[in-house]
Design a protein around this motif. Sequence first.
Motif, PDB file in Angstrom:
ATOM      1  N   ALA A  38       0.844  -1.197   0.000  1.00 53.20           N
ATOM      2  CA  ALA A  38       0.000   0.000   0.000  1.00 53.20           C
ATOM      3  C   ALA A  38       0.876   1.242   0.000  1.00 53.20           C
ATOM      4  O   ALA A  38       1.970   1.247   0.569  1.00 53.20           O
ATOM      5  N   HIS A  39       0.403   2.269  -0.675  1.00 60.86           N
ATOM      6  CA  HIS A  39       1.073   3.569  -0.612  1.00 60.86           C
ATOM      7  C   HIS A  39       0.032   4.675  -0.575  1.00 60.86           C
ATOM      8  O   HIS A  39      -1.142   4.474  -0.911  1.00 60.86           O
ATOM      9  N   LYS A  40       0.449   5.853  -0.161  1.00 64.51           N
ATOM     10  CA  LYS A  40      -0.454   6.992  -0.120  1.00 64.51           C
ATOM     11  C   LYS A  40      -0.692   7.540  -1.530  1.00 64.51           C
ATOM     12  O   LYS A  40       0.107   7.349  -2.443  1.00 64.51           O
ATOM     13  N   GLY A  41      -1.820   8.236  -1.674  1.00 61.91           N
ATOM     14  CA  GLY A  41      -2.082   8.970  -2.895  1.00 61.91           C
ATOM     15  C   GLY A  41      -1.582  10.398  -2.768  1.00 61.91           C
ATOM     16  O   GLY A  41      -1.155  10.832  -1.691  1.00 61.91           O
ATOM     17  N   ILE A  42      -1.616  11.133  -3.872  1.00 59.73           N
ATOM     18  CA  ILE A  42      -1.171  12.516  -3.832  1.00 59.73           C
ATOM     19  C   ILE A  42      -2.025  13.377  -4.759  1.00 59.73           C
ATOM     20  O   ILE A  42      -2.402  12.955  -5.856  1.00 59.73           O
ATOM     21  N   ALA A  43      -2.363  14.559  -4.275  1.00 59.78           N
ATOM     22  CA  ALA A  43      -2.937  15.616  -5.104  1.00 59.78           C
ATOM     23  C   ALA A  43      -2.040  16.835  -4.941  1.00 59.78           C
ATOM     24  O   ALA A  43      -1.643  17.173  -3.819  1.00 59.78           O
ATOM     25  N   VAL A  44      -1.689  17.470  -6.049  1.00 61.54           N
ATOM     26  CA  VAL A  44      -0.870  18.671  -6.032  1.00 61.54           C
ATOM     27  C   VAL A  44      -1.732  19.833  -6.509  1.00 61.54           C
ATOM     28  O   VAL A  44      -2.380  19.739  -7.558  1.00 61.54           O
ATOM     29  N   LEU A  45      -1.725  20.903  -5.724  1.00 57.08           N
ATOM     30  CA  LEU A  45      -2.606  22.036  -6.008  1.00 57.08           C
ATOM     31  C   LEU A  45      -1.820  23.346  -5.995  1.00 57.08           C
ATOM     32  O   LEU A  45      -0.769  23.440  -5.356  1.00 57.08           O
ATOM     33  N   ARG A  46      -2.355  24.338  -6.681  1.00 59.29           N
ATOM     34  CA  ARG A  46      -1.753  25.675  -6.662  1.00 59.29           C
ATOM     35  C   ARG A  46      -2.858  26.702  -6.437  1.00 59.29           C
ATOM     36  O   ARG A  46      -3.846  26.736  -7.167  1.00 59.29           O
ATOM     37  N   THR A  47      -2.667  27.504  -5.401  1.00 60.39           N
ATOM     38  CA  THR A  47      -3.638  28.532  -5.042  1.00 60.39           C
ATOM     39  C   THR A  47      -3.064  29.903  -5.343  1.00 60.39           C
ATOM     40  O   THR A  47      -1.918  30.197  -4.996  1.00 60.39           O
ATOM     41  N   THR A  48      -3.875  30.743  -5.976  1.00 64.13           N
ATOM     42  CA  THR A  48      -3.469  32.106  -6.303  1.00 64.13           C
ATOM     43  C   THR A  48      -4.422  33.083  -5.635  1.00 64.13           C
ATOM     44  O   THR A  48      -5.651  32.975  -5.787  1.00 64.13           O
TER      45      THR A  48
ATOM     46  N   ASP B  61       4.948  -4.322   3.861  1.00 57.42           N
ATOM     47  CA  ASP B  61       5.062  -2.999   4.456  1.00 57.42           C
ATOM     48  C   ASP B  61       4.245  -2.019   3.621  1.00 57.42           C
ATOM     49  O   ASP B  61       3.712  -2.362   2.566  1.00 57.42           O
ATOM     50  N   VAL B  62       4.159  -0.774   4.105  1.00 58.84           N
ATOM     51  CA  VAL B  62       3.495   0.312   3.385  1.00 58.84           C
ATOM     52  C   VAL B  62       4.461   1.482   3.313  1.00 58.84           C
ATOM     53  O   VAL B  62       5.421   1.564   4.093  1.00 58.84           O
ATOM     54  N   VAL B  63       4.227   2.398   2.374  1.00 60.48           N
ATOM     55  CA  VAL B  63       5.112   3.554   2.224  1.00 60.48           C
ATOM     56  C   VAL B  63       4.274   4.827   2.110  1.00 60.48           C
ATOM     57  O   VAL B  63       3.156   4.807   1.587  1.00 60.48           O
ATOM     58  N   PRO B  64       4.830   5.964   2.580  1.00 61.30           N
ATOM     59  CA  PRO B  64       4.063   7.205   2.581  1.00 61.30           C
ATOM     60  C   PRO B  64       4.114   7.965   1.268  1.00 61.30           C
ATOM     61  O   PRO B  64       3.379   8.943   1.093  1.00 61.30           O
ATOM     62  N   TYR B  65       4.998   7.555   0.354  1.00 61.92           N
ATOM     63  CA  TYR B  65       5.085   8.293  -0.904  1.00 61.92           C
ATOM     64  C   TYR B  65       4.071   7.749  -1.908  1.00 61.92           C
ATOM     65  O   TYR B  65       3.498   6.666  -1.739  1.00 61.92           O
ATOM     66  N   ALA B  66       3.841   8.507  -2.971  1.00 71.42           N
ATOM     67  CA  ALA B  66       2.937   8.081  -4.031  1.00 71.42           C
ATOM     68  C   ALA B  66       3.733   7.416  -5.146  1.00 71.42           C
ATOM     69  O   ALA B  66       4.924   7.660  -5.324  1.00 71.42           O
ATOM     70  N   ALA B  67       3.073   6.558  -5.895  1.00 68.66           N
ATOM     71  CA  ALA B  67       3.695   5.866  -7.019  1.00 68.66           C
ATOM     72  C   ALA B  67       2.620   5.556  -8.045  1.00 68.66           C
ATOM     73  O   ALA B  67       1.434   5.869  -7.853  1.00 68.66           O
ATOM     74  N   GLU B  68       3.044   4.923  -9.148  1.00 72.37           N
ATOM     75  CA  GLU B  68       2.101   4.607 -10.215  1.00 72.37           C
ATOM     76  C   GLU B  68       1.276   3.359  -9.924  1.00 72.37           C
ATOM     77  O   GLU B  68       0.325   3.060 -10.656  1.00 72.37           O
ATOM     78  N   ALA B  69       1.606   2.652  -8.840  1.00 72.84           N
ATOM     79  CA  ALA B  69       0.898   1.405  -8.537  1.00 72.84           C
ATOM     80  C   ALA B  69      -0.594   1.634  -8.353  1.00 72.84           C
ATOM     81  O   ALA B  69      -1.420   0.820  -8.790  1.00 72.84           O
TER      82      ALA B  69
ATOM     83  N   THR C 131      -0.316   1.614  10.017  1.00 69.85           N
ATOM     84  CA  THR C 131       1.090   1.254   9.813  1.00 69.85           C
ATOM     85  C   THR C 131       1.852   2.277   8.965  1.00 69.85           C
ATOM     86  O   THR C 131       3.058   2.140   8.785  1.00 69.85           O
ATOM     87  N   PHE C 132       1.163   3.279   8.445  1.00 65.31           N
ATOM     88  CA  PHE C 132       1.858   4.326   7.700  1.00 65.31           C
ATOM     89  C   PHE C 132       2.621   5.250   8.645  1.00 65.31           C
ATOM     90  O   PHE C 132       2.207   5.456   9.797  1.00 65.31           O
ATOM     91  N   VAL C 133       3.720   5.795   8.162  1.00 65.76           N
ATOM     92  CA  VAL C 133       4.490   6.781   8.916  1.00 65.76           C
ATOM     93  C   VAL C 133       4.650   8.025   8.040  1.00 65.76           C
ATOM     94  O   VAL C 133       5.311   7.961   7.007  1.00 65.76           O
TER      95      VAL C 133
END
Length: 382
Positions: free
Chosen positions: A172-182, A325-333, A226-228
Amino acid sequence: MKPQSLEMITRLVGFDTVSRNSNLELIHYVRDYLATHGVQSHLVASPDGAKANLFATVGPQVEGGVVLSGHTDVVPVDGQPWTTDPFTVTEKDGRLYGRGTCDMKAFTAVGLAMVPDFIARGLKRPIHFALSYDEEIGCFGAPSMIDRLVSDIPKPSAVIVGEPTSMRSIVAHKGIAVLRTTVIGHEAHSSQVQRGVSAVMTAARLVAFIEDMMAENKANADPGCTFVPPYTTLHVGVMQGGTAVNIISRACTFSWDIRTLPGDDWHTYLTRFQAFANTLLPAMQAISPQASITTEVLADAPPLQDQGGEAQELVFDLCGHRHTDVVPYAAEAGQFQERGFDVVLCGPGSIDQAHQPDEYIDIEQVSACEQFMEKLADRLAN
């Protein structure tokens, strides 16, 4: 470590595929290399044609094969205190130094180096290569390639994404959204604050609200997670605004990301953020009707959820243990899983060395990856 693995790692690292650059030189090299072994490649170009994904099949076109997935882009080296040439592999003290040795060209290189062996074994089920672009800046390249895998190849039994996991099974890994606010305010002399709308100070309130949302997550975190860290994180990484200390700022822009736990939805945070922003607008627009707060979504990659399945069992067998294990970064999985593939992360090298100056991979990790690939070939040949 086999000489052919070192040669291929050296070749791939030698291509400067920092995400701002084209990856076509590397992709064309891989295409031509595979062609010399009678393997046809399929390229999926980016919208502007400057980059491309590549997928190829070694073995028969039947169901039950395994996809080896890797991204071809790497992060920049600008401003980092490298002591070696980042794009020349340097072997020293049992390690291979160079940008991408760890993240994640070694995995792809070992697989490619073994193509002659894969062919010689007479695979009964295929090994598919899937190489993407622009993973490092938001997982932009893979979706168009995954679409083609769904439509063009017999359904595989597993996808192995070779991120640096120290050859451990990551489920398992975390997802990610990237945003820009103006934020657009209204300029005035800083002695006349009643006449202006400070974009910088408004942005500061918005940033504080983002941090408050993360603080809530931290306070309510599940101790069994179990995520860090064991909660969805929100982080502002870049902020730009203002022109002079004595001018009330007209514009301020900041970029932020939301890294969601599996099962969490980043849209809920954006909705809360926009609701808070709307409470600030009346006072801003009472001074300047043109004042505004806008947010755009730059990237969105889903998390990988632990669903068990054949991919995990396969990696357990190939690695010889059942540790997960699990990881906190995002990936293509997560993108593969979203399209119905059974997927797991497993690759050589440690994420601790990724994105660092003097990035390296331990040679013993390369050897472990070679053994992993040999066992995979044995399995698919029987």
